[in-house]
Design a protein around this motif. Structure first.
Motif, PDB file in Angstrom:
ATOM      1  N   SER A  32    -140.801 -64.949 104.039  1.00  0.00           N
ATOM      2  CA  SER A  32    -141.761 -65.796 104.732  1.00  0.00           C
ATOM      3  C   SER A  32    -142.790 -64.986 105.494  1.00  0.00           C
ATOM      4  O   SER A  32    -142.507 -63.874 105.952  1.00  0.00           O
ATOM      5  CB  SER A  32    -141.005 -66.710 105.704  1.00  0.00           C
ATOM      6  OG  SER A  32    -141.881 -67.532 106.423  1.00  0.00           O
ATOM      7  N   CYS A 116    -143.019 -71.978  98.117  1.00  0.00           N
ATOM      8  CA  CYS A 116    -144.230 -72.516  98.746  1.00  0.00           C
ATOM      9  C   CYS A 116    -145.418 -71.696  98.255  1.00  0.00           C
ATOM     10  O   CYS A 116    -145.528 -70.508  98.562  1.00  0.00           O
ATOM     11  CB  CYS A 116    -144.116 -72.441 100.268  1.00  0.00           C
ATOM     12  SG  CYS A 116    -145.544 -73.137 101.122  1.00  0.00           S
ATOM     13  N   ARG A 119    -149.219 -72.285 101.976  1.00  0.00           N
ATOM     14  CA  ARG A 119    -148.634 -72.536 103.299  1.00  0.00           C
ATOM     15  C   ARG A 119    -149.465 -73.495 104.135  1.00  0.00           C
ATOM     16  O   ARG A 119    -148.941 -74.185 105.001  1.00  0.00           O
ATOM     17  CB  ARG A 119    -148.485 -71.222 104.064  1.00  0.00           C
ATOM     18  CG  ARG A 119    -147.456 -70.296 103.497  1.00  0.00           C
ATOM     19  CD  ARG A 119    -147.296 -69.062 104.373  1.00  0.00           C
ATOM     20  NE  ARG A 119    -148.489 -68.229 104.459  1.00  0.00           N
ATOM     21  CZ  ARG A 119    -148.722 -67.188 103.668  1.00  0.00           C
ATOM     22  NH1 ARG A 119    -147.850 -66.847 102.755  1.00  0.00           N
ATOM     23  NH2 ARG A 119    -149.806 -66.465 103.812  1.00  0.00           N
TER      24      ARG A 119
END
Length: 159
Positions: A32, A116, A119
């Motif tokens: 992330s 993802c 974002r």
């Protein structure tokens, strides 16, 4: 392999991450930018992460982030959990010199993938059973994990 589920908003990601955590048995790897607060600070997500991390002796969570400043500056439930369960949850920071992808992902047990792609708009997909995709992303994760360092700002200070 089951069908990929398209995700188009934060609520979809939250539900998919909770499901991924519920299905995980051994390992969860999260890659992330900065552990996005709307997702990883959510009380339900943190509770599911805590339940997984405490589910068994072999349960392990590894988190790679690029930017720890937002987590350090403001209370973040996932960081506090990682400090509390430091033998089960480890957060490392990717070195600035490492070229990293713009997208984020979470992998459970080398088979389930939450990805993802954007974002800002919360666009991506959830693949409950995709070992091929998981293997490719896990290779990226492992490469960057070996180059990452523990950020002293994320450690718990004990006096």
């Amino acid at each position: 392999m089951t069908e990929a589920l398209p995700l188009e908003d934060l609520a979809g990601f939250r539900g998919a991450l909770i499901e991924l955590l519920g299905e995980a048995r051994r390992e969860l790897c999260i890659y992330s930018e900065r552990l996005a607060r709307p997702l990883y600070h959510d009380s339900e997500v943190v509770e599911a992460l805590s339940s997984f991390a405490r589910s068994g002796r072999c349960a392990r969570v590894r988190i790679l982030i690029r930017d720890s400043d937002p987590i350090v500056r403001q209370f973040h439930r996932a960081q506090v959990l990682a400090q509390r369960l430091s033998t089960r949850i480890e957060i490392r920071k990717i070195e600035a010199t490492v070229d990293t992808p713009d997208w984020e992902f979470a992998i459970a047990d080398g088979r389930g993938v939450l990805q993802c792609d954007d974002r800002d708009l919360w666009l991506g997909s959830y693949h409950p059973q995709s070992q091929v995709r998981a293997r490719k992303l896990l290779d990226i994760f492992e490469r960057d994990w070996s180059l990452a360092t523990t950020d002293a700002n994320l450690r718990r200070l004990s006096l």
